[in-house]
Design a protein around this motif. Structure first.
Motif, PDB file in Angstrom:
ATOM      1  N   HIS A 183      33.106 -12.254  -0.019  1.00 51.09           N
ATOM      2  CA  HIS A 183      31.964 -12.673   0.788  1.00 51.09           C
ATOM      3  C   HIS A 183      31.479 -11.528   1.662  1.00 51.09           C
ATOM      4  N   THR A 184      30.169 -11.411   1.803  1.00 47.53           N
ATOM      5  CA  THR A 184      29.586 -10.574   2.848  1.00 47.53           C
ATOM      6  C   THR A 184      28.861 -11.511   3.803  1.00 47.53           C
ATOM      7  N   ARG A 185      29.039 -11.291   5.093  1.00 51.57           N
ATOM      8  CA  ARG A 185      28.574 -12.259   6.090  1.00 51.57           C
ATOM      9  C   ARG A 185      27.322 -11.789   6.808  1.00 51.57           C
ATOM     10  N   TRP A 186      26.441 -12.732   7.072  1.00 51.30           N
ATOM     11  CA  TRP A 186      25.331 -12.553   7.999  1.00 51.30           C
ATOM     12  C   TRP A 186      25.573 -13.545   9.124  1.00 51.30           C
ATOM     13  N   ALA A 187      25.872 -13.050  10.299  1.00 47.74           N
ATOM     14  CA  ALA A 187      26.390 -13.883  11.380  1.00 47.74           C
ATOM     15  C   ALA A 187      25.394 -14.942  11.833  1.00 47.74           C
ATOM     16  N   THR A 188      25.856 -16.198  11.868  1.00 46.55           N
ATOM     17  CA  THR A 188      25.106 -17.291  12.488  1.00 46.55           C
ATOM     18  C   THR A 188      25.891 -17.878  13.651  1.00 46.55           C
ATOM     19  N   HIS A 189      27.193 -18.074  13.468  1.00 43.32           N
ATOM     20  CA  HIS A 189      28.048 -18.613  14.528  1.00 43.32           C
ATOM     21  C   HIS A 189      29.160 -17.597  14.804  1.00 43.32           C
ATOM     22  N   GLY A 190      29.124 -16.991  15.957  1.00 40.30           N
ATOM     23  CA  GLY A 190      30.154 -16.020  16.303  1.00 40.30           C
ATOM     24  C   GLY A 190      29.750 -14.611  15.942  1.00 40.30           C
ATOM     25  N   GLU A 191      30.161 -13.668  16.787  1.00 41.87           N
ATOM     26  CA  GLU A 191      29.792 -12.274  16.580  1.00 41.87           C
ATOM     27  C   GLU A 191      30.481 -11.694  15.351  1.00 41.87           C
ATOM     28  N   PRO A 192      29.962 -10.572  14.814  1.00 38.18           N
ATOM     29  CA  PRO A 192      30.594  -9.936  13.658  1.00 38.18           C
ATOM     30  C   PRO A 192      31.927  -9.293  14.046  1.00 38.18           C
ATOM     31  N   ASN A 193      33.013  -9.910  13.662  1.00 37.22           N
ATOM     32  CA  ASN A 193      34.340  -9.327  13.863  1.00 37.22           C
ATOM     33  C   ASN A 193      35.258  -9.847  12.768  1.00 37.22           C
ATOM     34  N   GLU A 194      36.479  -9.331  12.726  1.00 41.63           N
ATOM     35  CA  GLU A 194      37.390  -9.694  11.639  1.00 41.63           C
ATOM     36  C   GLU A 194      37.749 -11.174  11.669  1.00 41.63           C
ATOM     37  N   ALA A 195      37.916 -11.745  12.847  1.00 46.91           N
ATOM     38  CA  ALA A 195      38.295 -13.154  12.941  1.00 46.91           C
ATOM     39  C   ALA A 195      37.213 -14.065  12.379  1.00 46.91           C
TER      40      ALA A 195
END
Length: 592
Positions: A54-66
């Motif tokens: 998966h590659t993420r585009w942040a909607t909930h929560g900042e971009p981090n490993e968690a």
């Protein structure tokens, strides 16, 4: 395979990335708060027989490993998710009370825990996924692997796109066909509510009611190297220079059939003849294409045309006249707000929906009554270029077909306008030859923080589009205005620090636009003029002037688009921004 697929999908989300592998009873998860290249470096020693990525585009929560996917449910379920779960807060509270511990800020993690909880009541992973889906509100496409169910993946969709790939002794799923093209061109598009169970040799699909269904497999005729960069520095640059071919391909059948209603499908002739009005709905650049089309349709047919931003239309109350042609414009055909607007239009009257789309088997194309497919091919750059231009071409063809059906233009005039279309690809190639001159403009523009774009008639929406491109990739605050509005506010901003970019065509409003430019010059503004050949004399004293080929009036909007695309691109290069992956933006907006 997973990493290669992610690389080809990174234009859809690039805040963080991750993968999970299952091999017999072993389960491995790796996530990074970075791009796929970093994930690939850390994953070199990993292997498995089954996995998700998966590659993420942040909607909930900042971009981090968690917050990166895959997310863990219990100790044995891993999921990837596109979309938004609207009731995630209530689900989080409920699951927390059951003893589940949340380690991320995402809505997605609730799905993983729901599936894990459902597996307490069944040994069948698809059944557990279906039970979890019943609790979810919102749009999603998910993929699930489980340590206790090795060598199988379950995926499901509601509202967000999902496609399956058929290989030899291999089965795949992805959110976009681009990820699968090097592996297979045999694809199955899932319907809304479908759940699919994939093993190496088989696919089993059930619908939203739990009944077994067969979905047709199709061969996707897209070159596997369409999403490869080739000789270009960025995908955006590549796609700008692919536009002569994209326009040629989009026009091929239209020119062959003489821009007639039959291009749009069975029943189009009757729908075009009876329509009392045209309603255009779209988002972003597609909305600007719709604004251009309004001028053509009203001038050539006399029909009233309204153009709406889809996210506004869907929440407005009102009725549609029976027979209204609702034209929905989308590159992907999966834009959440647009699909909702189309469904709202159907509830507001006995309308006919016509889709202009670049993807043959998208949700929009399946839900529309009529269809014109653009032939832009895969567009990787987040800022739309060739998809936008081919939408303009399709809308031009639509306006001519509408006029032909309703007999509002004489045959000689229809033939003249069709002849201009035939000459368009060559004029586009000629305009792209101005790239070096545009680079010189970009060197100067990169030093400014604000820019104003002006145009009249069909070039007003092109001014909006030029400003959007500069905002998207160069991060320069830019506004597009109808030039006649200059004295109604924007002129207050004009000084030596506010460059003004003016788009000029050879039409009846030329003198008025020249007056607008002199108003800017009188206040010390630097004027950059993009002018059709033959209009240069009107703009003597402009800070910069560049001549573009004459198209014959109606098509000026298309050729004028090209230098503005190149200007945004080269300005972004000068500023050192990430051209293909601009901050905070994603290619396909499949959530509200």
């Amino acid at each position: 395979m997973l990493l290669a697929g992610l690389t080809r999908l990174e234009y859809r989300g690039y805040d963080s990335s991750g993968l999970a592998l299952v091999d017999n009873s072993d389960m491995t998860r790796l996530r990074v708060a970075g791009r796929v290249a970093e994930l690939a470096q850390r994953a070199e020693a990993l292997s498995g027989r089954c996995g998700v990525a998966h590659t993420r585009w942040a909607t909930h929560g900042e971009p981090n490993e968690a917050n990166a996917h895959p997310h863990l449910g219990g100790d044995n379920v891993l999921i990837v998710h596109n979309g938004i779960i609207e009731n995630h807060r209530a689900l989080r509270d409920e699951l927390s009370s059951l003893g589940y511990r949340f380690t991320s800020d995402t809505d997605s993690e609730t799905i993983a825990h729901l599936i894990h909880h459902a597996l307490r009541d069944t040994d069948d992973l698809p059944t557990a996924v279906r039970a979890a889906m019943a609790r979810l509100q919102g749009a999603f496409a998910i993929g699930v692997v489980c340590r206790d169910h090795p060598e199988r993946v379950v995926c499901a969709r509601r509202g967000s796109p999902l496609v399956l790939g058929l290989g030899f002794g291999e089965r795949f799923f992805a959110s976009d066909i681009a990820a699968l093209l090097p592996l297979t061109q045999r694809m199955i598009h899932l319907e809304d509510g479908d759940i699919a169970e994939l093993t190496r040799d088989a696919i089993r699909i059930v619908d939203q009611d739990g009944a077994s269904v067969e979905r047709p497999a199709r061969t996707v005729d897209v070159a596997a190297d369409s999403a490869e960069l080739g000789q270009y520095r960025h995908f955006m640059q590549k796609e700008i220079f692919e536009q002569p071919g994209a326009v040629t391909d989009t026009l091929a059948r239209a020119l062959e059939l003489g821009c007639r209603a039959e291009l749009f499908g069975h029943g189009a002739d009757d729908a075009f003849a009876r329509a009392p009005a045209v309603r255009i709905v779209a988002c972003g650049s597609s909305y600007h294409a719709g604004l251009v089309a309004r001028y053509w349709i009203e001038e050539w047919t006399g029909l009233p045309v309204s153009v709406d931003i889809a996210s506004e239309y869907r929440y407005r109350n009102g009725r549609e006249q029976d027979g209204t042609l609702v034209v929905a414009i989308s590159q992907s055909g999966e834009t959440a707000d647009l699909l909702a607007a189309v469904r709202a239009a159907k509830e507001r009257g006995d309308v006919r929906v016509m889709a202009i789309c670049n993807v043959a088997h998208a949700t929009l194309t399946r839900e529309a009554d009529l269809l014109f497919l653009t032939q832009a091919g895969i567009e990787v750059g987040v800022a739309s270029t060739k998809a936008f231009l081919t939408q303009l071409v399709a809308l031009h063809v639509f306006a001519l077909a509408l006029a032909r059906t309703r007999a509002t233009l004489a045959e000689p005039e229809l033939n003249r306008l069709g002849g201009q279309l035939a000459a368009l690809p060559a004029q586009i190639a000629q305009t792209l030859a101005l790239e070096q001159d545009i680079e010189h403009w970009a060197q100067e523009l990169a030093h400014y923080d604000h820019t104003l774009f002006l145009g009249r008639h069909t070039l007003y929406p092109i001014a909006l589009e030029g400003a959007l491109k500069l905002k998207e990739i160069a991060y320069i605050h830019a506004e597009g205005y109808a030039a006649g509005e200059l004295k109604h506010g924007p002129l207050a901003l004009v000084d030596e620090h506010m460059p003004v970019i003016v788009c000029v065509s050879h039409d009846a409003l030329l003198d008025k636009l020249a007056s607008n430019v002199r108003e800017v010059q009188a206040r010390g503004g630097k004027v950059f003029v993009l002018a059709e050949a033959g209009t240069e004399a009107e703009f003597d004293g402009a800070h910069r002037l560049l001549t573009v080929p004459v198209t014959g009036g109606a098509l000026a909007a298309l050729t004028m688009t090209l230098p503005l695309q190149l200007l945004a691109y080269h300005t972004a290069c000068r500023k050192g921004t990430d051209v293909d992956k601009p901050r905070n933006l994603a290619k396909s907006v499949t959530v509200e």
